[in-house]
Design a protein around this motif. Sequence first.
Motif, PDB file in Angstrom:
ATOM      1  N   MET B   1     -38.963  44.251 -17.159  1.00  0.00           N
ATOM      2  CA  MET B   1     -38.309  42.966 -17.358  1.00  0.00           C
ATOM      3  C   MET B   1     -38.395  42.583 -18.836  1.00  0.00           C
ATOM      4  O   MET B   1     -39.469  42.557 -19.409  1.00  0.00           O
ATOM      5  N   LEU B   2     -37.243  42.294 -19.428  1.00  0.00           N
ATOM      6  CA  LEU B   2     -37.218  41.962 -20.841  1.00  0.00           C
ATOM      7  C   LEU B   2     -37.845  40.583 -21.089  1.00  0.00           C
ATOM      8  O   LEU B   2     -37.931  39.752 -20.181  1.00  0.00           O
ATOM      9  N   GLU B   3     -38.249  40.380 -22.322  1.00  0.00           N
ATOM     10  CA  GLU B   3     -38.688  39.051 -22.731  1.00  0.00           C
ATOM     11  C   GLU B   3     -37.710  38.602 -23.823  1.00  0.00           C
ATOM     12  O   GLU B   3     -37.555  39.271 -24.839  1.00  0.00           O
ATOM     13  N   SER B  13     -39.002  35.080 -19.605  1.00  0.00           N
ATOM     14  CA  SER B  13     -38.723  36.348 -18.938  1.00  0.00           C
ATOM     15  C   SER B  13     -37.252  36.458 -18.559  1.00  0.00           C
ATOM     16  O   SER B  13     -36.578  35.460 -18.310  1.00  0.00           O
ATOM     17  N   GLN B  14     -36.815  37.693 -18.494  1.00  0.00           N
ATOM     18  CA  GLN B  14     -35.405  37.991 -18.252  1.00  0.00           C
ATOM     19  C   GLN B  14     -34.850  37.322 -16.992  1.00  0.00           C
ATOM     20  O   GLN B  14     -33.672  36.978 -16.940  1.00  0.00           O
ATOM     21  N   ASN B  15     -35.702  37.115 -15.986  1.00  0.00           N
ATOM     22  CA  ASN B  15     -35.164  36.570 -14.736  1.00  0.00           C
ATOM     23  C   ASN B  15     -34.710  35.116 -14.845  1.00  0.00           C
ATOM     24  O   ASN B  15     -34.158  34.563 -13.905  1.00  0.00           O
ATOM     25  N   LEU B  56     -24.050  38.368 -25.399  1.00  0.00           N
ATOM     26  CA  LEU B  56     -24.275  36.986 -24.981  1.00  0.00           C
ATOM     27  C   LEU B  56     -25.250  36.953 -23.814  1.00  0.00           C
ATOM     28  O   LEU B  56     -25.208  37.809 -22.938  1.00  0.00           O
ATOM     29  N   HIS B  58     -27.084  33.842 -21.127  1.00  0.00           N
ATOM     30  CA  HIS B  58     -26.989  32.443 -20.694  1.00  0.00           C
ATOM     31  C   HIS B  58     -28.326  32.054 -20.073  1.00  0.00           C
ATOM     32  O   HIS B  58     -28.799  32.730 -19.149  1.00  0.00           O
ATOM     33  N   TRP B  66     -25.625  29.066 -23.743  1.00  0.00           N
ATOM     34  CA  TRP B  66     -25.228  30.431 -24.067  1.00  0.00           C
ATOM     35  C   TRP B  66     -25.692  30.701 -25.496  1.00  0.00           C
ATOM     36  O   TRP B  66     -25.627  29.822 -26.351  1.00  0.00           O
ATOM     37  N   THR B  75     -33.283  51.403 -26.162  1.00  0.00           N
ATOM     38  CA  THR B  75     -34.727  51.124 -26.108  1.00  0.00           C
ATOM     39  C   THR B  75     -35.039  49.722 -25.613  1.00  0.00           C
ATOM     40  O   THR B  75     -36.194  49.399 -25.350  1.00  0.00           O
ATOM     41  N   HIS B  76     -34.022  48.883 -25.510  1.00  0.00           N
ATOM     42  CA  HIS B  76     -34.183  47.471 -25.123  1.00  0.00           C
ATOM     43  C   HIS B  76     -34.870  46.639 -26.190  1.00  0.00           C
ATOM     44  O   HIS B  76     -35.215  45.478 -25.946  1.00  0.00           O
ATOM     45  N   GLU B  77     -35.082  47.210 -27.367  1.00  0.00           N
ATOM     46  CA  GLU B  77     -35.687  46.406 -28.428  1.00  0.00           C
ATOM     47  C   GLU B  77     -34.752  45.252 -28.757  1.00  0.00           C
ATOM     48  O   GLU B  77     -33.539  45.435 -28.895  1.00  0.00           O
ATOM     49  N   ILE B  78     -35.295  44.055 -28.858  1.00  0.00           N
ATOM     50  CA  ILE B  78     -34.492  42.901 -29.261  1.00  0.00           C
ATOM     51  C   ILE B  78     -34.811  42.601 -30.721  1.00  0.00           C
ATOM     52  O   ILE B  78     -35.957  42.335 -31.076  1.00  0.00           O
ATOM     53  N   MET B  84     -25.097  30.029 -30.851  1.00  0.00           N
ATOM     54  CA  MET B  84     -23.718  30.487 -30.968  1.00  0.00           C
ATOM     55  C   MET B  84     -23.157  30.256 -32.371  1.00  0.00           C
ATOM     56  O   MET B  84     -22.366  31.040 -32.863  1.00  0.00           O
TER      57      MET B  84
END
Lengths: 999, 90
Positions: B1-3, B13-15, B56, B58, B66, B75-78, B84
């Motif tokens: 799960m991404l942060e 958390s991504q959820n 994007l 939300h 958004w 890699t999912h690295e942010i 916006m």
Amino acid sequence: MSNSFRTTNSTGLINKDKKINFTFNGTIYHGYEGDTLASALIANGVHLVGRSFKYHRPRGFLGVGVEEPNAMVQLHDGNKSEPNIIATEVELVEGLKAKSQNCWPSVQFDIGEINNVLNRFFPAGFYYKTFMWPKSFWMKIYEPFIRKAAGMGKAPLLPDPDRYEHNYEHCDVLVVGSGPSGLASALAAAKNGARVILAEDKPNFGGSLLTDEVTIGNMSGKEWASDTISQLKSMPNVILKKRSQVFGYYDHNMTVMIERVSDHIENPSKYTPRQRLHYIRAGEVIVSTGSIERPISFGNNDRPGIVLASAAKEYMKVYETLVGKKPIIFTNNDTAYSTALEFIKNDIEPIIVDTRDSSNGELVKEVQQKGISIKFNSGIADTKGHLKINSAIIGKLDSSKESFISEETVECDCICMSGGWTPTVHLSSQAGNKLKFNDDIDAFVPDKKRQKETAIGAANGSFTLNQSLAEGFQVGFDLSNKFTDQNNPTNSPNSNEPSYEKHEKLWCMPLPSGKKPKRFIDFQNDVAVSDVELAIREGFRSIEHVKRYTTLGMAGDQGKTSNLNGLQYVSKIEKKIVPEVGHTTFRPPYTPVTIGAIVGREVGNHYLPTRKSPIHTWHEENNAVFVAAGLWQRPRYYPMGSEDMNSAVNREAANVRKNVGICDVTTLGKIDIKGPDAPEFLNRVYTNAWLKLPVGKARYGVMLREDGMVFDDGTTSRLSENHFHMTTTTAQAANVLSHLEYYLQVVWPDLDVNVLSTTEQWSGIAVAGPKSRDLLSKLFPDVDMSNEGLPFMGLVDSSIDGIKARIYRISFSGELAYEVNVESNYGLYTWKKIMEVGQSFDIQPYGTEALSTLRIEMGHVAGAELDGRTIPFDVGLNSMVSQKKDFIGKRSLSKDAFTESDRQTIVGLVPLDKKTKIPEGSHIIEDNSAVAPIPKLGHVSSSCWSVEYNNPFSIAIIKDGKNKIGKNLYAVSPLKDISIPVEVVSSHYVDPEGSRVRS
Amino acid sequence: MLEIKCPYCGKRSQNEFSYGGDATIKRPQLGEEISTEDWDNFVYYRDNPRGKHSELWHHVSGCRQWFKVSRDTATHEIFDTCKMNEDFNV
Ligand SMILES: [Zn+2]
């Protein structure tokens, strides 16, 4: 033979004062507090615990913890039954019941063992090759056979009665594993002020310190571990978790840990969960997961009684249990000598077989000083004993170590083998770490990290205590320094341990002369040396392909004991070095996890939230049958007396047409829209025009997606110049809000508009039927309810018993109708009031079924027609599409396919016999006698029993529908073997002019 | 799960979020004459890069805003997130 395999010392961690009774395969045994199911069975002389996966060979314990590949059992019975539980991980608890799996009729005599006799017919890839053809045999013959013969335990068929919880944790440093390096790093990080979680899979902290004869500072390793734990316990920034396995490492340092909360408690309190799943988002993760001993492949190396040397030692030291009384130690390295010494301590003289030519290690010398001779340059060629090992064939190796020069048979009741150690790199690998091969230890160790993860100690290939402690203290301090400003390092104490000589690179023994016994590599998946040879002979080169073809290192075991031996063997045959062969990917979970724990509390009514309207209690009290509409519970119908659904629905619908009905429409989505650009915004969102809608008027609107498909519909009204109240369908309420927010925030941020969901702020009550005007006039005497006073699509604010109410004259049923909106909290009161006053007008409540009937008869479209595959033209809404302005999705409507003259359109269908109800989803075809494939004209979207005409009526969407009216077609449902002749009519079956709503 | 760091609320958390696709897509102007090909490119066609992607998200179970996320799809690295009306710093 009750506990006849116990040692006489009491230096372990079991409590011999507390007996615990348990049952295995129907026999009652006892063990002691602190035992595992495995240690208790071994103490009772039971090694035979199961049958192997493919060949149904008798199998016993190989290990003592998570590495155990064989001893999987079925625990408990009835609704608590659980398959594939590793017996070495089960703590003994009074009354525990366990049985062997994968055997029938019993573990001693198993029919499936015929597979072993026929094993040359069951080589690697057997399933792929044999069951491929003939294709028709798959479903009927092969599949059921494989299902019966294969598979491990049995899934319970009853709902799980236990409770599982989920917990979310955040910490600076998560330390996985509480051996020397883990304890050191946790202590250093905690002393430096970081928030630390220390997780240990076993019931006791300490890892290898519980079994190794070492000193740290002036304490024994075991004492130092317990001292360190006491220190950590006293610190408020530390969470200690034992019986807790971190089994998964996911993105952005999210790890998942399973905690066995009450499995080991005899009568846990009612509200104690069985297990708890922790989602831990850690700033840094320290992987101090230690290492796992490697087996050695030799003939029949899978007989019960053949164990890992480290497991034998732990059974003696921690569980005061002997795996045997006539042991053979078989090793390619020094560490197994500590197991030999432990046997000697218990007055048992082991036979020692060492593949090496010699060793000058401290432990080796100590053993020799005790007068025990060592068979160097030797190996085990084969073993004997059907359900338990009784002898071994020991061979003298030639100089190349590729064959035996001489062989002798030696009696024994166990073999403790050691092929050296493999760092437990699973978590690092899951985290995306690119592993590298370390030649010194012949194993992969973590290298290039992708996440904030650091392996230390044995997991990092650092096999000495000194190194482990030094790494632990250093890394614990360095990483914690990222989160605190205390800069408070902890020094590593001096430590003392025996020195070890190097292992030999030999993990597979030659075959005994004249025989070809199976030499297993992967015990859980029954993969032998010959299977790997076959895979390579058949051309599989990539290690990932060899893995899948042979099933080596797959499934619950994830290759804990087999992975490297498999790689070593492939590299030997291929004459490549191991790093060239590469390694397969480790996947979560590291150990099997109960499905119940993953699901947590999200079962039954907790599976999804339940949304109830404020009027819900009235519906319950009035016999409503409920239906789920998304998360909402809505009344479906209100049966009276012994009425069935059809008669209740017909009565409710007919009463709306004749008198007046009341329906709870609170669930409709409601969005408050405010701002100077609100009219312009609506004009862009809806297909029709909104700029000129007068204040105090409502309008029906249709919105599209950019691809031209209808997205949602509803009535929106203008409350004041810049204030609108939008309604959406129940199903799309959340999506419409996101859609509006997207256009306001992302596409047209220049528009000055705010949107806010008010679905739960308003309670909506529809009052429909020819008598609704008279009823409302009585309820709201101040309001002019005449057609002129409150015309169709008008709205007015009023009050009822002092409660503010808004009355909309809108209709979904096609009858003269109103919708009364009040603040949610007054919904129930208002509903009851309307019911009370409505008695003299023969008011009856109606549910969603009657609501559907009424709208279908009228040809009003709903979700079944607006299914994301229809444009306005298809569902008769073309008149709603403005030609003058642009709006979301308009450009798509002029695409070729959307403007074809014979495009699908909405029609009505009536069965020719006026009796047979047409199932929703039926296909519409022209010629019933045509041979398949028959061209399909369209499908039936909605069906009802028309209360107006007293016959079935359906809505369908069919190709060139407008030119099919008056024709006879067929509605067919091949699955139900139904074919119904139907006449195509207008979808506006009742009151096509719409005069009633305007009357 | 991404942060994911919501520019308004901070790390969550991504959820709590829903995904909204390519952030570089510009909707054609209202009333603009546009070829079918260009319109189809806007409605249907998206690049599917391996690596850095501007997208994007939300914050549906949060502030309902958004915003933009620069993420490595492999890699999912942010790398960064921003409002916006802002640009990424990295
Ligand atoms: Zn936010």
